[in-house]
Each structure stands twice: as C-alpha cells, then as structure tokens.
Design a protein around this motif. Structure first.
Motif, PDB file in Angstrom:
ATOM      1  N   ASN A   6       0.797  -1.206  -0.074  1.00  0.00           N
ATOM      2  CA  ASN A   6      -0.029  -0.003   0.126  1.00  0.00           C
ATOM      3  C   ASN A   6       0.791   1.432  -0.041  1.00  0.00           C
ATOM      4  O   ASN A   6       0.452   2.367  -0.722  1.00  0.00           O
ATOM      5  CB  ASN A   6      -0.941   0.027   1.118  1.00  0.00           C
ATOM      6  CG  ASN A   6      -2.253  -0.975   1.119  1.00  0.00           C
ATOM      7  OD1 ASN A   6      -2.716  -1.162  -0.011  1.00  0.00           O
ATOM      8  ND2 ASN A   6      -2.764  -1.087   2.101  1.00  0.00           N
ATOM      9  N   GLU A   7       1.842   1.284   0.614  1.00  0.00           N
ATOM     10  CA  GLU A   7       2.969   2.314   0.730  1.00  0.00           C
ATOM     11  C   GLU A   7       3.303   2.554  -0.480  1.00  0.00           C
ATOM     12  O   GLU A   7       3.718   3.864  -0.896  1.00  0.00           O
ATOM     13  CB  GLU A   7       4.159   2.326   1.785  1.00  0.00           C
ATOM     14  CG  GLU A   7       3.549   2.166   3.173  1.00  0.00           C
ATOM     15  CD  GLU A   7       4.465   2.225   4.329  1.00  0.00           C
ATOM     16  OE1 GLU A   7       5.594   1.947   3.916  1.00  0.00           O
ATOM     17  OE2 GLU A   7       3.937   1.821   5.657  1.00  0.00           O
ATOM     18  N   TYR A   8       4.005   1.410  -1.297  1.00  0.00           N
ATOM     19  CA  TYR A   8       4.545   1.584  -2.443  1.00  0.00           C
ATOM     20  C   TYR A   8       3.618   2.286  -3.607  1.00  0.00           C
ATOM     21  O   TYR A   8       4.156   3.119  -4.096  1.00  0.00           O
ATOM     22  CB  TYR A   8       4.825   0.377  -3.135  1.00  0.00           C
ATOM     23  CG  TYR A   8       5.710   0.275  -4.621  1.00  0.00           C
ATOM     24  CD1 TYR A   8       6.875   0.508  -4.553  1.00  0.00           C
ATOM     25  CD2 TYR A   8       4.850   0.055  -5.522  1.00  0.00           C
ATOM     26  CE1 TYR A   8       7.646   0.629  -6.079  1.00  0.00           C
ATOM     27  CE2 TYR A   8       5.295   0.142  -6.794  1.00  0.00           C
ATOM     28  CZ  TYR A   8       6.486   0.328  -6.927  1.00  0.00           C
ATOM     29  OH  TYR A   8       7.318   0.555  -8.414  1.00  0.00           O
ATOM     30  N   ILE A   9       2.207   1.729  -3.600  1.00  0.00           N
ATOM     31  CA  ILE A   9       1.531   2.143  -4.547  1.00  0.00           C
ATOM     32  C   ILE A   9       1.035   3.534  -4.272  1.00  0.00           C
ATOM     33  O   ILE A   9       0.718   4.405  -5.172  1.00  0.00           O
ATOM     34  CB  ILE A   9       0.193   1.058  -4.691  1.00  0.00           C
ATOM     35  CG1 ILE A   9       0.757  -0.289  -5.148  1.00  0.00           C
ATOM     36  CG2 ILE A   9      -0.907   1.849  -5.506  1.00  0.00           C
ATOM     37  CD1 ILE A   9      -0.064  -1.256  -5.409  1.00  0.00           C
ATOM     38  N   GLN A  10       0.880   3.897  -3.125  1.00  0.00           N
ATOM     39  CA  GLN A  10       0.515   5.265  -2.665  1.00  0.00           C
ATOM     40  C   GLN A  10       1.448   6.286  -3.140  1.00  0.00           C
ATOM     41  O   GLN A  10       1.371   7.413  -3.625  1.00  0.00           O
ATOM     42  CB  GLN A  10       0.244   5.530  -1.030  1.00  0.00           C
ATOM     43  CG  GLN A  10       0.054   6.966  -0.718  1.00  0.00           C
ATOM     44  CD  GLN A  10      -1.014   7.369  -0.959  1.00  0.00           C
ATOM     45  OE1 GLN A  10      -2.251   6.944  -0.863  1.00  0.00           O
ATOM     46  NE2 GLN A  10      -1.179   8.720  -1.752  1.00  0.00           N
ATOM     47  N   SER A  11       2.965   6.016  -2.850  1.00  0.00           N
ATOM     48  CA  SER A  11       3.814   6.961  -3.056  1.00  0.00           C
ATOM     49  C   SER A  11       4.195   6.938  -4.722  1.00  0.00           C
ATOM     50  O   SER A  11       4.954   8.040  -5.314  1.00  0.00           O
ATOM     51  CB  SER A  11       5.222   6.505  -2.469  1.00  0.00           C
ATOM     52  OG  SER A  11       5.691   5.121  -2.850  1.00  0.00           O
ATOM     53  N   HIS A  12       4.198   5.778  -5.247  1.00  0.00           N
ATOM     54  CA  HIS A  12       4.489   5.716  -6.762  1.00  0.00           C
ATOM     55  C   HIS A  12       3.446   6.180  -7.715  1.00  0.00           C
ATOM     56  O   HIS A  12       3.512   6.752  -8.809  1.00  0.00           O
ATOM     57  CB  HIS A  12       4.914   4.283  -7.028  1.00  0.00           C
ATOM     58  CG  HIS A  12       6.429   4.174  -6.681  1.00  0.00           C
ATOM     59  ND1 HIS A  12       6.624   3.842  -5.435  1.00  0.00           N
ATOM     60  CD2 HIS A  12       7.333   3.998  -7.285  1.00  0.00           C
ATOM     61  CE1 HIS A  12       7.711   3.751  -5.161  1.00  0.00           C
ATOM     62  NE2 HIS A  12       8.345   3.799  -6.405  1.00  0.00           N
ATOM     63  N   TYR A  13       2.047   5.669  -7.142  1.00  0.00           N
ATOM     64  CA  TYR A  13       0.868   5.983  -8.386  1.00  0.00           C
ATOM     65  C   TYR A  13      -0.193   6.867  -7.439  1.00  0.00           C
ATOM     66  O   TYR A  13      -1.410   7.073  -8.244  1.00  0.00           O
ATOM     67  CB  TYR A  13       0.351   4.545  -8.481  1.00  0.00           C
ATOM     68  CG  TYR A  13       1.403   3.741  -9.649  1.00  0.00           C
ATOM     69  CD1 TYR A  13       1.697   3.921 -10.605  1.00  0.00           C
ATOM     70  CD2 TYR A  13       2.074   2.796  -9.031  1.00  0.00           C
ATOM     71  CE1 TYR A  13       2.473   3.297 -11.627  1.00  0.00           C
ATOM     72  CE2 TYR A  13       2.831   2.068  -9.384  1.00  0.00           C
ATOM     73  CZ  TYR A  13       3.082   2.332 -10.849  1.00  0.00           C
ATOM     74  OH  TYR A  13       4.060   1.578 -11.570  1.00  0.00           O
ATOM     75  N   ASN A  14       0.048   7.582  -6.358  1.00  0.00           N
ATOM     76  CA  ASN A  14      -0.840   8.362  -5.744  1.00  0.00           C
ATOM     77  C   ASN A  14      -2.188   7.567  -5.619  1.00  0.00           C
ATOM     78  O   ASN A  14      -3.207   8.270  -5.946  1.00  0.00           O
ATOM     79  CB  ASN A  14      -1.011   9.517  -6.311  1.00  0.00           C
ATOM     80  CG  ASN A  14      -1.625  10.794  -5.778  1.00  0.00           C
ATOM     81  OD1 ASN A  14      -1.543  10.842  -4.677  1.00  0.00           O
ATOM     82  ND2 ASN A  14      -2.075  11.701  -6.095  1.00  0.00           N
ATOM     83  N   GLN A  15      -2.152   6.349  -5.424  1.00  0.00           N
ATOM     84  CA  GLN A  15      -3.445   5.656  -5.029  1.00  0.00           C
ATOM     85  C   GLN A  15      -3.456   5.210  -3.820  1.00  0.00           C
ATOM     86  O   GLN A  15      -2.723   4.500  -3.203  1.00  0.00           O
ATOM     87  CB  GLN A  15      -3.689   4.632  -6.185  1.00  0.00           C
ATOM     88  CG  GLN A  15      -5.005   3.888  -6.145  1.00  0.00           C
ATOM     89  CD  GLN A  15      -5.230   2.867  -7.163  1.00  0.00           C
ATOM     90  OE1 GLN A  15      -4.298   2.932  -8.067  1.00  0.00           O
ATOM     91  NE2 GLN A  15      -6.039   1.875  -7.179  1.00  0.00           N
ATOM     92  N   SER A  16      -4.504   5.357  -2.800  1.00  0.00           N
ATOM     93  CA  SER A  16      -4.720   4.985  -1.599  1.00  0.00           C
ATOM     94  C   SER A  16      -5.632   3.787  -1.542  1.00  0.00           C
ATOM     95  O   SER A  16      -6.386   3.481  -2.390  1.00  0.00           O
ATOM     96  CB  SER A  16      -5.123   5.925  -0.690  1.00  0.00           C
ATOM     97  OG  SER A  16      -6.539   6.144  -1.042  1.00  0.00           O
TER      98      SER A  16
END
Length: 399
Positions: free
Chosen positions: A76-86
């Motif tokens: 979740n942290e990776y996708i939030q930081s890379h694709y701005n998706q929570s």
C-alpha cells in the motif's frame, strides 16, 4: 401402433446419442485448439469459451488450508507513493484464508487427464502459479558457479516444457533467502550468491511498467544475469540488442517468471511462501485488468501455499506478463502459520530457499488492446532514482 414405452425408450436413446455427439464434438474442438499452430492468445480465448473457469470456481470446492495474518502495508505504501492511489489493498493487515495449492493441482490433473498431460501448464496459465516436480542433488547454493553448472540445466528443462514457443530467455537475480540471513551482495557477483532475509511483507519483485525505457529495464537484467554453463544450447551471455529488437521492434510477448526452491533436506514447515492468484476489479472498465491500472478484487483473488514443499519441487509463478489476460504480477510473501499441531521440539524454525527470475520472450505478438507495455501505460510519479531511495527507506524502517 407403437407403445408409449417404446416411444419413450426411443427418445431416451436419441437423447443419449445426441449428448455423446455434443461431448465428442467439444472434445475434438478442444483437442484441435490444443494442437493448432495458432497463437497462445487465440487458444486462450477459444479455451475460455469452451471451458470458462475462474479462481473462485476452482477454489470453492475445497476448504481453506489455514488462516494467517497477511501484511499489505508495504504494498500500500509503494502504490500510494508511486501511483498516488490509496487503499490499493483494503487494509494494511488482514487475517486471510490460505488455500492448499496441492489441491488446486489435483483438480487440474483430474480435469485434463484425458486431454493434456501437462496439467502444470494449464494451472500456470489459469492461475499464474504451478508446482513442478524437480529432483535435485545440488547442495551448495552459495556458489554461483555451481548453481550455473548444476541447477540451471534443470530449470532449462522446466522452461522448455512450460514455454514451448519461447524465442529467448535469461536467468537473473539469483538469491538465497532465510530467516537467519541478512541482505548481502558480494562485490564479486561471479562467485557468491546474494543473500536476504525472508520477505514477510506482500510484494511483487519487479514493477516492469515503471521503467522509463526498455533500455533501462534490460540494463537491470544485464547487470544481474547468470549464465547457464552446464547448458548445451544456452546462449553464452545476455544479448541485449536481440531482446531490444524482439520486445521493442517486433512487439513480442515477454514475461518475468520466478522459480522458487526449498534448499533444505527437510520440507518447509516455517514461514512458507504464500502467493496471491490475483483477479482484478473490472467494474469500472473492461481494459484495466492488471496492475497498476486496476485494484485487486479480493472476493475473487485467493492466497495459496504448497504445504511441506520439498527440495525436489520448484514453485513457478509469474511476476509480469506483457499480455494483459495472463494472470501475472502475483503478490507474494512469507507467512507465519499455525498448523494446529502440538508444539514439536524437533520441528525446525529455519527456512532456507533459493529463487531466481527469468526474462522470457515468446514467439507471438500481443494485440495493441491487450498490450500492458504500450507507450502510454500508466507510469509512477517517482523517478527511478527516487523510487530506489523510497524502497531503501522502507526496508530500513523494518529492520
């Protein structure tokens, strides 16, 4: 006048003959598709029309093997930081049902016993993972030269059976893992196998679509390749230009596949590898059916492990496929499970394994509408350098 009984009997006989004809026709059609020289994509669609399958229909027929706490926080942290998706996964931690992959394999053996003997191929195509019998006498997993000489030829045999339409391939990023190891990469990559601790956080190994160019991605593989010195027909080294031409100019299908093996004489009892056969949410679009465009549908996605996996078996699973319809990008992690048995003082708490990745190019072109590696694919908001810093910081927080 014919009797009612006679007429009824004739109709029953006619119905039986009709059913036999339909079954024979479908079997012949399926056999024709399997042996036809058409592309894998075409065969995939024909077979899905003849025998539609989903992960839920295969798994609902047997109960879960166990339950385990699965940690999605890193993903979740990776996708939030890379694709701005929570909230890519619904929660950072969840108590999940874990299913027995051996039961799934048995289903494929039964399903295909009169059609195709390569049940592992069908399982790999449908779910993105498979368990392959692979007897091995190799024991020194810390020596890359011995791995190249003794282990890679066996993987070559597996690759030839699973991917008969391959054009070229390359093994890369060999790694020995264990719950007593630390991250270590020898400066001399030609001698010692890199080591790492077991990965307890849900992750995928390589976000292929995130690379700024095909050249950057292939350079990563070139710098971490391992040649098969014990193979008779293997290319002596990584031919980057050939891969560039096949993938970039000819639009050939390519994939990243992981090969995982227990390296202990004892079956794995501690921290087994769990793999999520992921189905994606298609409620908003018919095109976004893969990472990172779509979110996992956790009602149709299932976690699998192979209990008591031995050193004579190899777990094979997809980490990426250019073809959008192939189950790939399989999230995975080591999990802690309680098998419900009394504590055994003789039970080992160590887990040691060896895994290696493979880049493979297949002899088929991917239709533009199913091409995940298209030029306008979704890209991360972080640069490659920024992404590396993020991953390093994430690892340090969990030491």
């Amino acid at each position: 006048m014919r009797s009612i009984k006679s007429i009824y009997g004739s109709r029953v006989l006619l119905l039986l003959l009709l059913l036999l004809f339909v079954c024979f026709h479908r079997s012949c059609e399926c056999f024709h598709i399997l042996i036809s020289p058409t592309s894998t994509t075409t065969r995939y669609y024909h077979l899905m029309q003849l025998y539609p399958t989903t992960s839920s229909s295969s798994t609902d027929s047997f109960p879960s093997y166990t339950r385990a706490i699965v940690d999605y926080s890193g993903a979740n942290e990776y996708i939030q930081s890379h694709y701005n998706q929570s909230n890519y996964f619904p929660a950072d931690q969840s108590n999940e049902n874990i299913y027995n992959g051996r039961n799934l394999l048995i289903q494929y053996t039964h399903k295909n016993k009169n059609v195709c003997s390569s049940n592992e191929v069908e399982m790999l195509n449908d779910h993105g993972l498979a368990l392959i019998p692979s007897p091995s006498n190799h024991s020194n997993w810390n020596d890359l030269q011995e791995i190249s000489q003794n282990h890679l030829p066996e993987l070559e045999r597996i690759v030839s059976n699973l991917f008969p339409n391959k054009i070229m391939h390359c093994f890369w990023n060999p790694m020995v893992r264990g719950n007593e190891y630390n991250i270590c990469r020898d400066e001399d990559k030609s001698t010692s196998t890199p080591t790492a601790n077991i990965a307890s956080l849900v992750h995928i190994d390589t976000d292929v679509g995130a690379y700024e160019s095909l050249d950057d991605f292939l350079s990563l593989i070139e710098n971490n390749q391992i040649c098969c010195h014990g193979c008779q027909k293997s290319a002596p080294s990584f031919d980057k230009s050939a891969f560039m031409n096949a993938i970039g100019q000819e639009n050939k299908r390519f994939a990243i596949v992981n090969f995982w093996r227990n390296t202990s004489d004892d079956p794995v009892e501690c921290y087994p590898l769990a793999i999520l056969s992921t189905r994606y949410d298609t409620s908003h679009t018919t095109m976004a059916i893969s990472f990172p465009d779509a979110m996992p549908d956790m009602n149709k996605s299932y976690w699998y492990l192979f209990p008591q996996v031995t050193k004579d078996e190899v777990i094979v699973f997809y980490q990426y496929d250019r073809l959008m319809t192939q189950q790939s990008d399989l999230w995975h992690c080591a999990i802690s499970i309680d098998e419900g048995n009394a504590v055994d003082s003789n039970r080992t708490t160590r887990r040691e394994s060896f895994d290696i990745r493979m880049l493979i190019v297949l002899d088929e072109q991917v239709p533009p509408e199913l091409d995940r590696f298209r030029s306008n694919r979704k890209r991360p908001i972080l640069s490659l350098e920024e992404s590396g810093c993020f991953c390093d910081e994430q690892a340090e927080k969990r030491l």
